[in-house]
Write a protein that holds these residues in place. Structure first.
Motif, mmCIF file in Angstrom:
data_model
loop_
_atom_site.group_PDB
_atom_site.id
_atom_site.type_symbol
_atom_site.label_atom_id
_atom_site.label_comp_id
_atom_site.label_asym_id
_atom_site.label_seq_id
_atom_site.Cartn_x
_atom_site.Cartn_y
_atom_site.Cartn_z
ATOM 1 N N ASN A 302 69.757 -53.047 16.877
ATOM 2 C CA ASN A 302 68.373 -53.439 16.621
ATOM 3 C C ASN A 302 68.258 -54.673 15.733
ATOM 4 O O ASN A 302 67.177 -54.993 15.265
ATOM 5 N N ARG A 303 69.397 -55.321 15.417
ATOM 6 C CA ARG A 303 69.435 -56.464 14.521
ATOM 7 C C ARG A 303 68.757 -56.174 13.175
ATOM 8 O O ARG A 303 68.112 -57.035 12.588
ATOM 9 N N ASP A 304 68.896 -54.925 12.705
ATOM 10 C CA ASP A 304 68.335 -54.557 11.400
ATOM 11 C C ASP A 304 69.289 -54.952 10.286
ATOM 12 O O ASP A 304 70.505 -54.953 10.466
ATOM 13 N N MET A 305 68.775 -55.251 9.141
ATOM 14 C CA MET A 305 69.634 -55.392 7.963
ATOM 15 C C MET A 305 68.870 -54.946 6.726
ATOM 16 O O MET A 305 67.797 -55.450 6.414
ATOM 17 N N LEU A 306 69.464 -53.980 6.043
ATOM 18 C CA LEU A 306 68.826 -53.388 4.875
ATOM 19 C C LEU A 306 68.775 -54.385 3.710
ATOM 20 O O LEU A 306 69.705 -55.148 3.508
ATOM 21 N N GLY A 307 67.676 -54.352 2.978
ATOM 22 C CA GLY A 307 67.566 -55.182 1.775
ATOM 23 C C GLY A 307 67.531 -56.662 2.077
ATOM 24 O O GLY A 307 67.807 -57.473 1.190
ATOM 25 N N GLY A 308 67.267 -57.027 3.310
ATOM 26 C CA GLY A 308 67.214 -58.440 3.668
ATOM 27 C C GLY A 308 68.520 -59.157 3.407
ATOM 28 O O GLY A 308 68.554 -60.359 3.177
ATOM 29 N N GLY A 309 69.630 -58.394 3.442
ATOM 30 C CA GLY A 309 70.937 -59.017 3.254
ATOM 31 C C GLY A 309 71.361 -59.101 1.800
ATOM 32 O O GLY A 309 72.461 -59.557 1.494
ATOM 33 N N ARG A 310 70.496 -58.641 0.882
ATOM 34 C CA ARG A 310 70.917 -58.632 -0.519
ATOM 35 C C ARG A 310 71.773 -57.392 -0.768
ATOM 36 O O ARG A 310 71.625 -56.384 -0.063
#
Lengths: 336, 350
Positions: A302-310
């Motif tokens: 789903n191209r998700d990434m938690l914390g916007g990559g932080r």
């Protein structure tokens, strides 16, 4: 190889021979049978029907490290749930860890999880992973280099922050003089932990190096330290297996120093409950493995990434007597 | 020291049979240099570290020395017999693991596990000696292979059986208390708390010294290490002597392993790597020649004591811990140099 087999066969023959004697000498207390009813680790089937991707984890762990065993347990369970084929390899030496990462790239894995305990050694190989289009997530150590090396995100505990949490806890408990017991000389993460403690702790903190692979040496060194300075009122170990040993050392040296530790295991949970240990700082290794696999799956799906990559922090969590009671069950099955 | 078994019949009086004064004989002992080194290290740390001379500190130093010393005894005998054992360090961990896992998995009395562990260790010792004498490969290769295999087996079996890399606790099992009393208890003598490993250590040193100096087997060990071919020619059972020595190492590894297990009740499968070198160092400081045929069991004890004093003395002296390994290396080098110098002087006055 034939000789190895003969050796194993000989050993198993000996074992089998003694089996008979065992029946006569059973223990009515403890042992496997007593615990067989105890919690079984979650066993599940894939909860999704995404393609069977292959994810690989390559860490800087040594052989037989309890901590990394829990990380793996987390990763494996997430892999089962997400229909992932999970590969694992490890090496304490930076260049060999890099070679292992290269080997995974050669196998064209669909996702990579690496630790950056020795970031410089892994820089080039991670660039290759990026070139090959393999998504990378870093875990545990190396949050400051993670972005720079092109990883999607970092999941772990900031060692300095964890150390500071310990320092503050020591202040709260009114400690004046503490010893930080390092069980691996030259490990950056260990130094950072002790530095963090030093930063937040208002009292005096000294470092003590011990041979982590030699328990009697760990015990006698801590004993010697406590005997040489009677004012020490707190001992901080950096790994769970060393905490019970430090307790023994304090008893042996006749010291009243409180023992506190980083990380958890079943024995630490027991010792916390019985009041032999003050507190433990947990960075939840299970979560580091589980989240890394799960996030890679989310990214592919789903191209998700938690914390916007932080960086996503998994600790520090202070565990004391009361928490230990609820965690004991999970430490026994090797997931906390 | 030459091999007594090879001594031919003499017509003229042999210089080896000539009467020597007590002092001369004392000066010729292999451990003399080590004793002087130990005294030097002791005096040094007594002056630089205030807390070193406390009775409780001394008991800590003795404990540290004993855990190395128990293994240094058979390793010294093995070196006198002309061989090395690089698997000795990991074998200690294996002994603890087998004992713990067997008791736990079979829900057996702790002593049953200890018995199985003893048999397993003796089998590994026999394997080392048997393969060595059969293949005639250097012991370096054979025991390095055993070292690697044991390291892998320790980890593999523990993970396979326990599901984690450390064993389960056996502290609540039957027989644990009596086993702990034998392998990991404390004795209070004159207000000083002493670990029982110190008794095991002294006992093993006494036994090994008696075997070396007063029995036929002792002669065989010196002969085998001095010149195996000559020894075989005069009827010394070279193969069984070597296999026996490896089994002695295995037995002491079992004792050490039981101490680890009963003392800490949970064993980490990755431990023990690197300790084999400490045992060899202790034997060498104590006067064993790397080439075999010369050395003593008492020397290995003095060597272990020097190592124990140095590694703990640095902590008592509160030196900057960043330099710990350097100090340790430097002290050992100095102790060994002093040892060699004293021995040379002693030999010159013969």
């Amino acid at each position: 190889m034939a000789r190895v087999r003969t050796g194993v066969r000989a050993v198993s023959a000996v074992l089998a021979a003694v089996l008979g004697a065992t029946l006569a000498g059973c223990s009515a207390t403890g042992g496997k049978r007593a615990e067989e009813r105890a919690a079984k680790a979650a066993q599940g089937r894939a909860a999704v029907d995404t393609p069977r991707w292959t994810f690989a984890m390559v860490t800087h762990s040594g052989d037989g490290d309890t901590f990394w065993d829990i990380v793996q347990n987390g990763a494996k369970q997430a892999a089962v749930k997400d229909n992932i084929k999970f590969l694992y390899s490890h090496d304490v030496e930076g260049n060999k860890q890099a070679q292992n990462v290269q080997a995974m790239i050669d196998q064209k894995v669909d996702g990579l999880i690496v630790t950056l305990a020795k970031p410089d050694a892994l820089k080039d190989v991670l660039a290759k992973a990026k070139k090959a289009g393999i998504p990378v997530i870093t875990v545990n150590s190396g949050s400051e280099k993670s972005k720079e090396f092109g990883a999607l995100t970092h999941i772990g505990q900031d060692e300095v922050i964890a150390g500071e949490a310990v320092g503050e806890q020591l202040n709260e408990r009114g400690k004046k003089k503490a010893v930080c017991v390092l069980h691996e000389q030259g490990n950056v993460g260990h130094e950072q932990r002790c530095d963090g403690v030093k930063k937040a702790f208002k009292g005096d903190l000294q470092n003590l190096y011990v041979e982590g692979t030699n328990m009697p040496n760990v015990q006698s060194s801590i004993e010697a330290k406590l005997q040489s300075d009677k004012d020490i009122d707190a001992v901080v170990t950096l790994g769970a297996p060393f905490a019970p040993t430090a307790v023994k050392a304090a008893e042996q040296a006749g010291s009243k120093a409180e023992v506190d530790t980083f990380d958890l295991n079943a024995k630490v949970a027991d010792a916390l409950q019985s009041g032999k240990l003050g507190f433990a700082v947990d960075q939840d290794p299970y979560l580091q493995g589980y989240e890394a696999v799960d996030l890679l799956w989310l990214y592919r799906y789903n191209r998700d990434m938690l914390g916007g990559g932080r960086p996503v922090l998994t600790g520090p969590q202070i565990v004391t007597k009361d928490d230990a009671k609820t965690l004991a069950e999970y430490t026994k099955r090797g997931t906390r | 020291m030459s091999a007594p078994a090879t001594a031919p019949v003499q017509e003229a009086p042999d210089e080896r049979l000539a009467h020597r004064s007590r002092l001369r004989r004392l000066l010729g002992r292999p451990e003399l240099g080590a004793v002087v080194g130990a005294v030097a290290v002791f005096v040094f740390f007594s002056t630089v570290a205030d807390s070193f001379l406390q009775a409780s500190s001394l008991s800590t130093v003795l404990y540290a020395s004993s855990t190395i010393g128990i293994m240094a005894v058979p390793v010294a005998l093995l070196m006198i017999g002309g061989e090395f054992d690089l698997s000795a360090g990991v074998m200690v961990t294996s002994a603890a693991l087998v004992s713990s896992m067997f008791s736990y998995q079979m829900t057996a009395n702790v002593w049953v596990g200890a018995g199985v562990s003893l048999l397993t260790m003796l089998a590994i010792g026999f394997f080392n000696g048997f393969v060595l004498t059969r293949t005639k490969l250097p012991s370096f290769i054979i025991t390095l292979a055993t070292f690697l295999m044991l390291t892998g087996l320790n980890l593999g079996f523990t993970k396979l059986i326990s599901g984690t890399v450390s064993t389960k606790t056996i502290g609540d099992m039957e027989g644990f208390d009596s086993a702990r009393a034998v392998f990991a208890s404390h004795l209070t003598i004159g207000g000083v708390d002493l670990q029982v490993t110190i008794l095991w250590w002294l006992g093993l040193v006494a036994l090994a010294t008696w075997v070396l100096l007063r029995t036929r087997v002792g002669n065989w060990i010196f002969a085998v290490g001095g010149n195996a071919d000559a020894a075989r020619a005069v009827g010394v059972p070279v193969k069984s002597t070597k296999i026996g020595l490896y089994m002695a190492v295995a037995f002491c590894a079992w004792v050490s392993g039981q101490h680890l297990l009963m003392s800490y009740d949970v064993v980490q499968s990755g431990e023990g790597v690197g300790n084999e070198l400490l045992y060899i160092i202790a034997a060498v400081i104590g006067g064993c020649l790397m080439t075999g045929g010369y050395g003593s069991a008492i020397g290995s004890a003095v060597g272990a004591f020097i190592f124990g004093m140095t590694s703990k003395g640095i902590v008592y002296a509160q030196w900057d811990p960043d330099w710990f390994k350097f100090f340790l290396g430097a002290m050992l080098l100095l102790a060994t140099l002093l040892n060699a110098w004293v021995r040379k002087r002693a030999e010159a006055t013969k």
